[in-house]
Design a protein around this motif. Structure first.
Motif, PDB file in Angstrom:
ATOM      1  N   GLN A 180       0.832  -1.195   0.000  1.00  0.00           N
ATOM      2  CA  GLN A 180       0.000   0.000   0.000  1.00  0.00           C
ATOM      3  C   GLN A 180       0.869   1.248   0.000  1.00  0.00           C
ATOM      4  O   GLN A 180       2.086   1.187   0.195  1.00  0.00           O
ATOM      5  CB  GLN A 180      -0.923  -0.004   1.224  1.00  0.00           C
ATOM      6  N   VAL A 181       0.224   2.381  -0.204  1.00  0.00           N
ATOM      7  CA  VAL A 181       0.913   3.663  -0.338  1.00  0.00           C
ATOM      8  C   VAL A 181       0.952   4.371   1.010  1.00  0.00           C
ATOM      9  O   VAL A 181      -0.026   4.368   1.758  1.00  0.00           O
ATOM     10  CB  VAL A 181       0.219   4.550  -1.384  1.00  0.00           C
ATOM     11  N   CYS A 182       2.088   4.979   1.317  1.00  0.00           N
ATOM     12  CA  CYS A 182       2.213   5.873   2.466  1.00  0.00           C
ATOM     13  C   CYS A 182       2.235   7.312   1.962  1.00  0.00           C
ATOM     14  O   CYS A 182       3.051   7.663   1.110  1.00  0.00           O
ATOM     15  CB  CYS A 182       3.484   5.574   3.253  1.00  0.00           C
ATOM     16  N   VAL A 183       1.332   8.125   2.482  1.00  0.00           N
ATOM     17  CA  VAL A 183       1.227   9.530   2.092  1.00  0.00           C
ATOM     18  C   VAL A 183       1.907  10.392   3.158  1.00  0.00           C
ATOM     19  O   VAL A 183       1.438  10.474   4.292  1.00  0.00           O
ATOM     20  CB  VAL A 183      -0.237   9.962   1.934  1.00  0.00           C
ATOM     21  N   ASP A 184       3.028  10.984   2.804  1.00  0.00           N
ATOM     22  CA  ASP A 184       3.671  11.981   3.659  1.00  0.00           C
ATOM     23  C   ASP A 184       3.134  13.338   3.233  1.00  0.00           C
ATOM     24  O   ASP A 184       3.304  13.757   2.077  1.00  0.00           O
ATOM     25  CB  ASP A 184       5.192  11.917   3.501  1.00  0.00           C
ATOM     26  N   THR A 185       2.490  14.046   4.156  1.00  0.00           N
ATOM     27  CA  THR A 185       1.816  15.285   3.774  1.00  0.00           C
ATOM     28  C   THR A 185       2.779  16.373   3.329  1.00  0.00           C
ATOM     29  O   THR A 185       2.368  17.342   2.680  1.00  0.00           O
ATOM     30  CB  THR A 185       0.945  15.803   4.937  1.00  0.00           C
ATOM     31  N   GLY A 186       4.074  16.234   3.624  1.00  0.00           N
ATOM     32  CA  GLY A 186       5.043  17.236   3.209  1.00  0.00           C
ATOM     33  C   GLY A 186       5.771  16.921   1.922  1.00  0.00           C
ATOM     34  O   GLY A 186       6.625  17.698   1.486  1.00  0.00           O
ATOM     35  N   HIS A 187       5.426  15.806   1.268  1.00  0.00           N
ATOM     36  CA  HIS A 187       6.187  15.338   0.117  1.00  0.00           C
ATOM     37  C   HIS A 187       5.546  15.672  -1.223  1.00  0.00           C
ATOM     38  O   HIS A 187       5.719  14.941  -2.204  1.00  0.00           O
ATOM     39  CB  HIS A 187       6.396  13.819   0.220  1.00  0.00           C
ATOM     40  N   HIS A 188       4.796  16.756  -1.283  1.00  0.00           N
ATOM     41  CA  HIS A 188       4.103  17.133  -2.511  1.00  0.00           C
ATOM     42  C   HIS A 188       4.545  18.512  -2.987  1.00  0.00           C
ATOM     43  O   HIS A 188       5.079  19.315  -2.222  1.00  0.00           O
ATOM     44  CB  HIS A 188       2.589  17.157  -2.282  1.00  0.00           C
ATOM     45  N   ALA A 189       4.286  18.786  -4.255  1.00  0.00           N
ATOM     46  CA  ALA A 189       4.487  20.130  -4.771  1.00  0.00           C
ATOM     47  C   ALA A 189       3.480  21.082  -4.125  1.00  0.00           C
ATOM     48  O   ALA A 189       2.439  20.658  -3.606  1.00  0.00           O
ATOM     49  CB  ALA A 189       4.327  20.145  -6.291  1.00  0.00           C
ATOM     50  N   MET A 190       3.785  22.355  -4.154  1.00  0.00           N
ATOM     51  CA  MET A 190       2.881  23.345  -3.574  1.00  0.00           C
ATOM     52  C   MET A 190       1.528  23.288  -4.286  1.00  0.00           C
ATOM     53  O   MET A 190       1.447  23.190  -5.508  1.00  0.00           O
ATOM     54  CB  MET A 190       3.471  24.746  -3.706  1.00  0.00           C
ATOM     55  N   GLY A 191       0.458  23.343  -3.516  1.00  0.00           N
ATOM     56  CA  GLY A 191      -0.880  23.425  -4.075  1.00  0.00           C
ATOM     57  C   GLY A 191      -1.503  22.102  -4.474  1.00  0.00           C
ATOM     58  O   GLY A 191      -2.638  22.081  -4.962  1.00  0.00           O
TER      59      GLY A 191
END
Length: 405
Positions: free
Chosen positions: A222-233
Motif C-alpha cells: 500500500q501507499v504511504c502519504v507523507d503530507t510534506g512530500h508534494h508540490a505546492m498546491g
C-alpha cells in the motif's frame, strides 16, 4: 461508522458520542526518531534529556501515550534503532503500555547508496539494499510489527545519468523479493517524495508511481502519504480519496510545510488542509456502499513524522497528538446527511458552509471532558509541562552519546 447528522446545534451528549472515537480508537503512531537531536544541513542543535538509545526512545513514546491516552505504537528506524535483542525491546514497550509499530528501512545513509539503493545500476549495491530491508522484515517478525515501511532516496541529479525504465525494473524486482519475505499478515507501505536528495528525478516521486509499483507486488502493498512530500498546491485530500477507493492507502507520515519537506508540527501551517484530509477519511469510514474504502480507512496508520529541531521533543509530540484529535473531532462533526443533500442538489455554498462550520467548532472543551471520563488530564500538554518530567529527564540523562542524525 454510519452517516450521521451532527451540527453545531447538536446536544452536548450527541456531540460527545460523535467524537469519542478520536480519544479512544485513533491509531496514532509515534516515531522513535522524533525524540532525538535533529536539524538541517546547516546545524543540529542539541537538547538536554534526549534519548541515548532505542530503549529511551521507547520510554519517551510511552510517556506521550500515558498523557494522551492514545498513540499506543512506536515506529522504529533501522539501523538507527538497532539493539541486540528486538524481542527484549518489544517486551520493554509492552511493559510500558505500548507496542512496536512500523519498521522503517534506511537505505540512504551508506556511502554505497550515492547513486541509489534498490535502483542502483550495480547489482552488488542493490543486493546490499535488499538485504537491509529483508532485515527489517525479520525485525518486524521478532517485534510483532505488522508494517514494513520503505522510503527511498533513489533518483538522479542530471539528465542522462541513468535510464528511467531500467531503474523502475530494478525497483520492482527488488521489492518483489522483499514483499515475499513479509511476515504473515504484515503490510508493506511504499512512501513517495517529490524531490530531495535527488534533484532531477526521484524513482518514487508521487502517489501514482507508488501505487503502480504496489500493484505489481500484491494486495498487501500500500501507499504511504507523507503530507510534506508534494508540490505546492497539490490536492492531497483528492489523492487520499482515490487511494481509499483503490484499497491502497496504508499509512500517513503526518507533518506540515510552508515551502518544502519542512517536517513542521502537524496542523501548524495549514490546519484546514488537515481537516479536509480527515474529512475524506471519515467519509470513507461511514460509507456503507464502498466496502473497500471503508475497510481500508479503518486500517490506516497515522504516524507523526516530524523534526523537532528547535522545540522540546515530548511536548511537541503531545501537542501534535492533541492536534490530530481536535482535527478528527471536527471532521466527525460534519453534518453528513445535510452535506450529501447539498451536493445532490448542486447547492455549492451550502455544501461549503457545512464544512466550514464544522472546521470552526471549538472541540477542545468536549475533548477535555472525554479525557476526564477516562481518568486523563484534561490538557495533556499542560499536565506534562507542569509535572516536572522534562526536568527529571534532563537531570537523569547525563553522559553517554545523545541520539542524533
Amino acid at each position: 461508522m454510519a452517516a450521521t447528522r451532527t451540527t453545531p446545534e447538536a446536544t452536548p451528549g450527541e456531540a460527545l458520542d460523535r467524537i469519542r472515537w478520536a480519544t479512544t480508537e485513533l491509531a496514532v503512531e509515534i516515531p522513535s526518531w522524533g525524540f532525538v537531536n535533529t536539524g538541517t544541513r546547516f546545524r543540529v542543535f542539541p537538547q538536554a534529556g534526549v534519548p541515548r538509545n532505542a530503549f529511551e526512545k521507547v520510554e519517551d513514546a510511552a510517556t506521550v501515550a500515558r498523557y494522551t491516552g492514545i498513540a499506543k505504537t512506536v515506529a522504529l528506524h533501522i539501523p538507527w534503532d538497532t539493539v541486540d535483542d528486538f524481542g527484549e525491546l518489544a517486551a520493554f514497550a509492552r511493559d510500558r503500555g505500548i507496542r512496536i509499530g512500523g519498521i522503517n528501512s534506511n537505505t540512504f545513509q551508506d556511502e554505497d547508496y550515492m547513486l541509489g539503493s534498490l535502483c542502483h545500476p550495480d547489482a552488488r549495491v542493490r543486493r546490499k539494499a535488499i538485504d537491509a530491508i529483508l532485515r527489517c522484515c525479520d525485525i518486524a517478525r521478532q517485534t510483532g510489527s505488522d508494517i514494513v515501511k520503505v522510503w527511498l532516496s533513489d533518483g538522479t541529479n542530471y539528465p542522462g545519468q541513468d535510464d528511467f525504465r531500467a531503474r523502475r525494473r530494478r525497483l520492482i524486482d527488488a521489492l518483489t523479493e522483499v514483499y515475499a519475505a513479509l511476515p504473515d499478515g504484515a503490510r508493506m507501505v511504499l512512501e513517495y517524495k517529490l524531490y530531495e536528495p535527488a534533484f532531477y528525478h526521484t524513482d518514487v516521486q508521487d502517489w501514482g508511481q507508488s501505487l503502480s509499483v504496489c500493484k505489481h507486488l500484491g494486495e498487501r502493498a500500500q501507499v504511504c502519504v507523507d503530507t510534506g512530500h508534494h508540490a505546492m498546491g497539490v490536492n492531497i485530500e483528492q489523492i487520499v480519496a482515490i487511494l481509499l477507493q483503490e484499497g491502497r492507502l496504508g499509512a500517513f507520515d503526518l507533518n506540515d510545510k510552508k515551502y518544502g519537506d519542512d517536517d513542521l508540527m502537524v496542523g501548524s501551517i495549514d490546519p484546514y488542509q488537515l481537516f479536509r484530509i480527515f474529512h475524506e477519511l471519515v467519509g470513507a469510514m461511514r460509507d456503507e456502499d464502498d466496502d473497500v474504502a471503508r475497510s481500508t480507512a479503518n486500517r490506516v496508520v497515522y504516524m507523526l513524522d516530524q523534526c523537532h529541531n528547535i522545540e522540546p521533543k515530548i511536548p511537541a509530540m503531545i501537542r501534535s497528538v492533541m492536534t490530530l484529535q481536535e482535527t478528527f473531532a471536527r471532521a466527525l462533526l460534519v453534518d453528513t446527511i445535510a452535506l450529501r443533500a447539498a451536493q445532490a442538489s448542486g447547492d455549492v455554498l451550502e455544501a461549503n458552509r457545512l464544512l466550514q462550520d464544522a472546521f470552526q467548532i471549538d472541540v477542545r472543551p468536549m475533548l477535555a471532558e472525554l479525557r476526564r471520563e477516562r481518568g486523563l488530564a484534561e490538557d495533556p500538554y499542560r499536565a506534562y509541562l507542569d509535572g516536572g518530567e522534562q526536568e527529571r529527564r534532563a537531570a537523569e540523562r547525563v553522559g553517554g552519546v545523545a541520539a542524533s542524525w
